[in-house]
Structures are given as C-alpha cells and as structure tokens.
Scaffold this motif. Structure first.
Motif, PDB file in Angstrom:
ATOM      1  N   LEU A  14       2.786  19.113 -43.186  1.00  0.00           N
ATOM      2  CA  LEU A  14       1.900  19.776 -42.232  1.00  0.00           C
ATOM      3  C   LEU A  14       1.297  18.795 -41.230  1.00  0.00           C
ATOM      4  CD1 LEU A  14      -0.004  22.290 -44.560  1.00  0.00           C
ATOM      5  CD2 LEU A  14       1.587  22.872 -42.714  1.00  0.00           C
ATOM      6  N   ARG A  15       1.029  17.579 -41.660  1.00  0.00           N
ATOM      7  CA  ARG A  15       0.425  16.587 -40.763  1.00  0.00           C
ATOM      8  C   ARG A  15       1.379  16.185 -39.632  1.00  0.00           C
ATOM      9  NH1 ARG A  15      -4.473  15.364 -42.577  1.00  0.00           N
ATOM     10  NH2 ARG A  15      -4.918  15.169 -44.813  1.00  0.00           N
ATOM     11  N   LYS A  16       2.650  16.493 -39.776  1.00  0.00           N
ATOM     12  CA  LYS A  16       3.614  16.198 -38.716  1.00  0.00           C
ATOM     13  C   LYS A  16       3.587  17.247 -37.611  1.00  0.00           C
ATOM     14  CE  LYS A  16       6.841  14.196 -42.104  1.00  0.00           C
ATOM     15  NZ  LYS A  16       8.184  14.382 -42.726  1.00  0.00           N
ATOM     16  N   ALA A  17       3.009  18.411 -37.912  1.00  0.00           N
ATOM     17  CA  ALA A  17       3.004  19.520 -36.941  1.00  0.00           C
ATOM     18  C   ALA A  17       1.850  19.336 -35.959  1.00  0.00           C
ATOM     19  CB  ALA A  17       2.893  20.851 -37.661  1.00  0.00           C
ATOM     20  N   SER A  18       2.143  19.380 -34.690  1.00  0.00           N
ATOM     21  CA  SER A  18       1.120  19.129 -33.663  1.00  0.00           C
ATOM     22  C   SER A  18       0.065  20.224 -33.588  1.00  0.00           C
ATOM     23  CB  SER A  18       1.786  18.982 -32.291  1.00  0.00           C
ATOM     24  OG  SER A  18       2.505  20.171 -31.956  1.00  0.00           O
ATOM     25  N   ASN A  19       0.389  21.430 -34.044  1.00  0.00           N
ATOM     26  CA  ASN A  19      -0.556  22.545 -33.937  1.00  0.00           C
ATOM     27  C   ASN A  19      -1.329  22.813 -35.223  1.00  0.00           C
ATOM     28  OD1 ASN A  19       1.804  23.472 -35.216  1.00  0.00           O
ATOM     29  ND2 ASN A  19       1.398  25.592 -34.612  1.00  0.00           N
ATOM     30  N   VAL A  20      -1.201  21.929 -36.223  1.00  0.00           N
ATOM     31  CA  VAL A  20      -1.884  22.123 -37.510  1.00  0.00           C
ATOM     32  C   VAL A  20      -2.963  21.067 -37.697  1.00  0.00           C
ATOM     33  CG1 VAL A  20      -1.637  22.188 -40.018  1.00  0.00           C
ATOM     34  CG2 VAL A  20       0.150  23.166 -38.558  1.00  0.00           C
ATOM     35  N   SER A  21      -4.159  21.525 -38.055  1.00  0.00           N
ATOM     36  CA  SER A  21      -5.271  20.615 -38.363  1.00  0.00           C
ATOM     37  C   SER A  21      -5.718  20.870 -39.802  1.00  0.00           C
ATOM     38  CB  SER A  21      -6.449  20.848 -37.414  1.00  0.00           C
ATOM     39  OG  SER A  21      -6.086  20.591 -36.079  1.00  0.00           O
ATOM     40  N   LEU A  22      -5.694  19.829 -40.626  1.00  0.00           N
ATOM     41  CA  LEU A  22      -6.165  19.911 -42.005  1.00  0.00           C
ATOM     42  C   LEU A  22      -7.525  19.230 -42.072  1.00  0.00           C
ATOM     43  CD1 LEU A  22      -2.891  19.030 -43.962  1.00  0.00           C
ATOM     44  CD2 LEU A  22      -3.744  21.284 -43.311  1.00  0.00           C
ATOM     45  N   LEU A  23      -8.573  20.008 -42.265  1.00  0.00           N
ATOM     46  CA  LEU A  23      -9.931  19.481 -42.225  1.00  0.00           C
ATOM     47  C   LEU A  23     -10.519  19.442 -43.628  1.00  0.00           C
ATOM     48  CD1 LEU A  23     -11.277  21.403 -39.085  1.00  0.00           C
ATOM     49  CD2 LEU A  23     -10.054  19.216 -39.186  1.00  0.00           C
TER      50      LEU A  23
ATOM     51  N   SER B 292      -5.091  32.314 -32.620  1.00  0.00           N
ATOM     52  CA  SER B 292      -5.341  31.109 -33.406  1.00  0.00           C
ATOM     53  C   SER B 292      -5.595  31.550 -34.842  1.00  0.00           C
ATOM     54  CB  SER B 292      -6.541  30.328 -32.867  1.00  0.00           C
ATOM     55  OG  SER B 292      -7.699  31.153 -32.843  1.00  0.00           O
ATOM     56  N   VAL B 293      -5.360  30.666 -35.794  1.00  0.00           N
ATOM     57  CA  VAL B 293      -5.488  31.038 -37.208  1.00  0.00           C
ATOM     58  C   VAL B 293      -6.351  30.020 -37.935  1.00  0.00           C
ATOM     59  CG1 VAL B 293      -4.275  31.683 -39.317  1.00  0.00           C
ATOM     60  CG2 VAL B 293      -3.138  31.964 -37.106  1.00  0.00           C
ATOM     61  N   ALA B 294      -7.294  30.533 -38.709  1.00  0.00           N
ATOM     62  CA  ALA B 294      -8.079  29.699 -39.618  1.00  0.00           C
ATOM     63  C   ALA B 294      -7.717  30.057 -41.048  1.00  0.00           C
ATOM     64  CB  ALA B 294      -9.570  29.906 -39.398  1.00  0.00           C
ATOM     65  N   ILE B 295      -7.528  29.045 -41.884  1.00  0.00           N
ATOM     66  CA  ILE B 295      -7.251  29.241 -43.303  1.00  0.00           C
ATOM     67  C   ILE B 295      -8.401  28.616 -44.073  1.00  0.00           C
ATOM     68  CG2 ILE B 295      -5.646  28.773 -45.196  1.00  0.00           C
ATOM     69  CD1 ILE B 295      -3.507  28.339 -42.913  1.00  0.00           C
ATOM     70  N   LEU B 296      -9.009  29.380 -44.952  1.00  0.00           N
ATOM     71  CA  LEU B 296     -10.151  28.909 -45.718  1.00  0.00           C
ATOM     72  C   LEU B 296      -9.702  28.568 -47.129  1.00  0.00           C
ATOM     73  CD1 LEU B 296     -12.752  31.649 -44.646  1.00  0.00           C
ATOM     74  CD2 LEU B 296     -11.979  29.625 -43.390  1.00  0.00           C
ATOM     75  N   GLY B 297      -9.750  27.286 -47.479  1.00  0.00           N
ATOM     76  CA  GLY B 297      -9.347  26.860 -48.806  1.00  0.00           C
ATOM     77  C   GLY B 297      -8.043  26.103 -48.791  1.00  0.00           C
TER      78      GLY B 297
ATOM     79  N   PRO C 224       4.722  30.158 -32.745  1.00  0.00           N
ATOM     80  CA  PRO C 224       5.012  29.186 -31.679  1.00  0.00           C
ATOM     81  C   PRO C 224       4.087  27.975 -31.789  1.00  0.00           C
ATOM     82  CG  PRO C 224       4.846  31.416 -30.797  1.00  0.00           C
ATOM     83  CD  PRO C 224       4.387  31.491 -32.212  1.00  0.00           C
ATOM     84  N   ALA C 225       4.563  26.829 -31.347  1.00  0.00           N
ATOM     85  CA  ALA C 225       3.812  25.581 -31.486  1.00  0.00           C
ATOM     86  C   ALA C 225       2.516  25.574 -30.698  1.00  0.00           C
ATOM     87  CB  ALA C 225       4.685  24.398 -31.062  1.00  0.00           C
ATOM     88  N   LYS C 226       2.372  26.486 -29.754  1.00  0.00           N
ATOM     89  CA  LYS C 226       1.152  26.517 -28.941  1.00  0.00           C
ATOM     90  C   LYS C 226      -0.014  27.204 -29.665  1.00  0.00           C
ATOM     91  CE  LYS C 226       2.429  30.841 -26.615  1.00  0.00           C
ATOM     92  NZ  LYS C 226       2.721  31.490 -25.318  1.00  0.00           N
ATOM     93  N   ILE C 227       0.258  27.885 -30.787  1.00  0.00           N
ATOM     94  CA  ILE C 227      -0.806  28.591 -31.516  1.00  0.00           C
ATOM     95  C   ILE C 227      -1.411  27.651 -32.554  1.00  0.00           C
ATOM     96  CG2 ILE C 227      -1.351  30.516 -33.049  1.00  0.00           C
ATOM     97  CD1 ILE C 227       0.838  32.108 -31.712  1.00  0.00           C
ATOM     98  N   PRO C 228      -2.699  27.320 -32.435  1.00  0.00           N
ATOM     99  CA  PRO C 228      -3.311  26.379 -33.376  1.00  0.00           C
ATOM    100  C   PRO C 228      -3.570  27.004 -34.744  1.00  0.00           C
ATOM    101  CG  PRO C 228      -4.930  27.137 -31.780  1.00  0.00           C
ATOM    102  CD  PRO C 228      -3.610  27.707 -31.353  1.00  0.00           C
ATOM    103  N   ILE C 229      -3.372  26.180 -35.770  1.00  0.00           N
ATOM    104  CA  ILE C 229      -3.608  26.569 -37.168  1.00  0.00           C
ATOM    105  C   ILE C 229      -4.571  25.545 -37.754  1.00  0.00           C
ATOM    106  CG2 ILE C 229      -2.557  26.961 -39.426  1.00  0.00           C
ATOM    107  CD1 ILE C 229       0.149  27.326 -37.870  1.00  0.00           C
TER     108      ILE C 229
END
Length: 490
Positions: A259-268, A4-9, A26-31
């Motif tokens: 990015l909001r269209k991608a099921s494995n991406v969360s923009l917080l 899984s990947v976290a992006i800060l900023g 792969p789409a199963k890996i959350p970002i």
C-alpha cells in the motif's frame, strides 16, 4: 464533493479494504486509513526472540489460516497477489497437526477420532452422546425461535453431553466464549441456516453434497488469474491449514508495504478518530482526530470494534452492548521435543475450567511449523471467565498467569522441564461475543447504514466474522461496494 475514501481501523479487515480499493479505484481518488496505534494488522503480531543462541517465533494472535470456502479463497488470492506464496508453509492433510485434535475431559486429554468403532465401544467422555445424537438429529423438530444459544442448539438437536463437551470446547477455541450465552444463529450461521432450510443438519448435508459444486461455480473470479486459481487448487487439495515461515505478522506487513507504494493511499498511524459528522447534500463525512484538523470524505468504511463505532456514531449506540472477551496468551518454548502426543493441540470445555484454573486450550505451534527440535506451545486462558480466574485485566498478575500455564503443561501433558523462553500477553477486548439476539443488533445497524446509500459501511469481527479470512473477504466486499457507489465498473 470529489470522491475520496476513509477507512477506520488498521486491522486485517481495514488493510484488506484499502488494498482492494487501490486496485479498483482510479489513482486520482485518495484513500486514507486511520489507525489509532502505531501497529497495523490488529491481533496478527509475531515476535522472533533469541534464547541461548536459538531463535524462537512467538505469535500473539492467529497462528494458522484455514483455506476452505470463499473466505479462504479470498485470503489465498491476496497472498498470491502480494507475492507471498513462497512464504507460505502448508500443513498437509496427512500430518498429525491436521489429523489429531484433542479435548481435555475428566482429568485426561482425549483424541477426538469419531470412528464407528470408537462411537460404539470407546468409554472416552468426548464421544458421549455423539452416536445417540446422530441417530435422533434427523427426527428433531425445527426450532421456531429466532435464535438460541449454541449449548441449547446442540443439546436439543443432538445430546446435552455433546453440548457440554464438543460445543463448549469449540466456543472456547473460536470465540473464547460461553456456549450457554453465544448465539447459534450468529456464531455458527451455516448450521443454523441448515436447520431452518431443511429441518435437519443431516438432511441438509445430503442436499449440499449435490449442490456444492454448482454453488462454487457461481463464485466471483474477478480477483483470480489462471496462475492464482492453480495455486489455490493445489493448496486446497494438499493442505489443511497454512502459516507463514516468518510468522503471521508477515501477512499484514506485506499488505502495508504494498500500500505504501500507491501514490493515492495514506496510512496514518497513531491517529485516533474522535468524532464523525455526517453531512447531506451531497453526502460527506467529516472525520475528527486527536490533534489534527478535521477532514472530509465522500465514503467511509469502518473496520472498528463495535464499541468504538458506537461512540463515534450515536445513532448506533446499541452496539455498545456487544461485549468483548479478554484472553491471556502464554507463549512457551522448550529446548527439545517434550510433548507426549502429536497434533494441533487440545481444547478445554466449560465443565473443566475450574480444574484447569481458567485454561481454555493449548495449541502445539511447533507441529504446524514442522519444528520439532524446539517445542513451542501457546496456552490460552481466561476468555469469558477472565475476571473469575485472573481478576481485572489491567492489574492481572503475569506471574500467576504463567504459573497457571506451566501447571497446565505439567498436569495435563506431563511436561515438567522449565521452558527455554516464555511470553505473556493479555489481549484485552480482543474477541466480540455474539450473544443470543446478536443478529437483531446487526440488522438494526444495516438498516441504519442503508440510509447513507453506500457512503458509510461497517465491517469487522462483530459483523462480518472473527477469522482472518473473514476480514480479508469483508474488506474485498466493502471495496467493491464503494466502487459501485462511485459508479465505477467492476
């Protein structure tokens, strides 16, 4: 733990990282991207205001993008992939905005046009030292020190007068920084490397003419289709810089929308990271945010300012010593074409700051957008000397800053009419200052991050370059490194 990947900023570097990751993994890996504010895009911010029935576009940060080099190529690839090609406005190489650059010196605005005639016969102070410096540069010895200031580099290799005028003005335009403190090695690395490589910028340039095409041929084409490559080639042949017809904010907004269209991406948004806990065996990072439960990730990419990252990782405490400048951005719109000259704008070198009240330069925004019915200009002021001229950024007087900008328009450009509209932004701590010795801090960080075997990376203006294009390329590179760390074939 599962990958899984976290992006800060959520500035342009963080958004670029997320976008390229969701294409590679792969789409199963959350970002998951954490941004402490509600705004994604960092300093790229556009506002459309209406005054007297007229729509005026104001920019709070960058207003144009250069399209040269690998960073420019990376930016154009992303623009094309997002379907934004039709939204680009290019500034032709033959236009005044591309050809005419000015410097304010000795109480006047001077066109910077170093033709042989001007170098030999012009009495303009902006040409002082250029001819002498150009002749002697090839015979100046290579510096044995591991770094020096931008001012010292130009004074040593060319002429102190060039350092006072050209080097100082460029540092104001790029970094809002003091050329006598900025690191040549970190701020203008290609010129520093040229001296180290060939002993002379002139000799290195002559070698570069021969090898440049070979170097370009080695660049990665992973992200370029034939259509994208044709788009890039056409723009690079025709244009000097590009901008977006709806403002620069259109670029990060399009990345967010995609990015909001991608099921494995969360923009917080509104998620301030308060603590990082690094765990070993297997490696993971526990991320703490205000008001939420901690969460664990196998990989972390920080696109945070160095000062914020140093608070999250005490092992990188040295980063807290990297200063940032505050810039007053004054957007002005006038109801007609009021400028006496045409061009990109002008910069103010250090010796003229007292005379201008802290003004660093003025950009003629309407020239780049081809809008000559309404004159739009942006005055930049303060920077490394903000406190001297305007005091504490938290309590700075906006009316006084506006008056400084209007006085600059009046005294330097002869514009006496009142603006149709104006806006004052104080961009606090917006540009890192890469002071002499900065490379040692970066090297120390890179050595410590090596211990995490690709699970923790740091990108951003303080380490990978201050331009928008630098941020896009850094995000792409970080995404590729994450994929390799996960043993994903590129």
């Amino acid at each position: 733990m599962p990958p899984s990947v976290a992006i800060l900023g959520g500035g342009i570097a963080g958004l670029s990282t997320a976008w390229h990751l969701q294409k590679l993994l792969p789409a199963k890996i959350p970002i998951t991207l954490f941004e402490q504010s509600s705004h994604f895009g960092g300093w790229m911010e556009s506002e459309l205001v209406t005054r007297d029935g007229r729509r005026v576009l104001f920019e709070g940060g960058p207003r144009t993008l250069r399209i040269v080099g690998e960073p420019g190529k990376a930016m154009l690839e992303l623009v094309h992939s997002l379907g934004l090609a039709s939204s680009l406005k290019s500034v032709p190489k033959t236009s005044p905005a591309a050809r005419n650059r000015y410097i304010y010196r000795g109480g006047q605005i001077h066109l910077l046009n170093p033709t042989p005639f001007n170098l030999l016969f012009s009495r303009s102070p902006v040409y002082a030292g250029i001819l002498r410096g150009g002749v002697r540069e090839a015979f100046v010895r290579r510096n044995s020190a591991d770094d020096e200031s931008v001012w010292n580099f130009f004074a040593r290799r060319f002429d102190p007068r060039m350092a006072d005028t050209l080097a100082s003005a460029i540092c104001h335009g790029v970094f809002a920084g003091n050329s006598k403190e900025m690191s040549m090695r970190s701020s203008f690395g290609s010129m520093w490397a040229a001296e180290q490589r060939s002993g002379s910028l002139v000799r290195d340039t002559m070698k570069g003419v021969i090898t440049r095409s070979e170097d370009q041929a080695q660049l990665s084409n992973r992200w370029s289709s034939h259509e994208t490559a044709s788009f890039q080639k056409r723009l690079q042949q025709e244009a000097s810089v590009v901008c977006f017809d709806q403002g620069m904010g259109r670029f990060p907004a399009a990345i967010v929308q995609d990015l909001r269209k991608a099921s494995n991406v969360s923009l917080l948004g509104n998620q301030e990271v308060t603590k990082l806990e690094l765990q070993e065996g297997p490696f993971s990072t526990i991320i703490h945010t205000k008001g939420n439960q901690p969460s664990s990730f196998s990989h972390v990419v920080s696109a945070l300012p160095s000062t914020q990252l140093s608070r999250l990782l005490p092992t990188l405490a040295n980063l807290s010593h990297i200063p940032y400048t505050t810039v007053a951005v004054v957007n002005l719109a006038f109801p007609s074409n009021v400028l006496p000259i045409r061009g990109f704008g002008y910069l103010v070198p250090g010796p003229e700051l007292d005379a201008t009240g802290g003004v660093l330069g003025c950009i003629f925004d309407s020239e780049s957008h081809g809008d000559l019915e309404i004159t739009r200009c942006t005055i930049m002021a303060g920077g490394w000397a903000f406190s001297k001229y305007f005091g504490d950024p938290t309590t700075a007087d906006h009316d006084a800053i506006l008056e400084t900008a209007l006085r600059a328009m009046r005294d330097q450009l002869g514009v006496t009419v009142q603006p149709l509209s104006s806006r004052i932004l104080i961009q606090r701590d917006c540009i890192p200052q890469l002071l002499v010795g900065h490379h040692k801090k970066v090297s120390d960080v890179q050595d410590k991050l090596q211990e995490f075997q690709g699970h923790v990376q740091a990108i951003g203006a303080w380490i990978t370059g201050v331009s928008v294009n630098d941020g896009v390329l850094a995000g792409r590179t970080a995404a590729e490194q994450v994929a390799r760390s996960m043993n994903i074939e590129l």
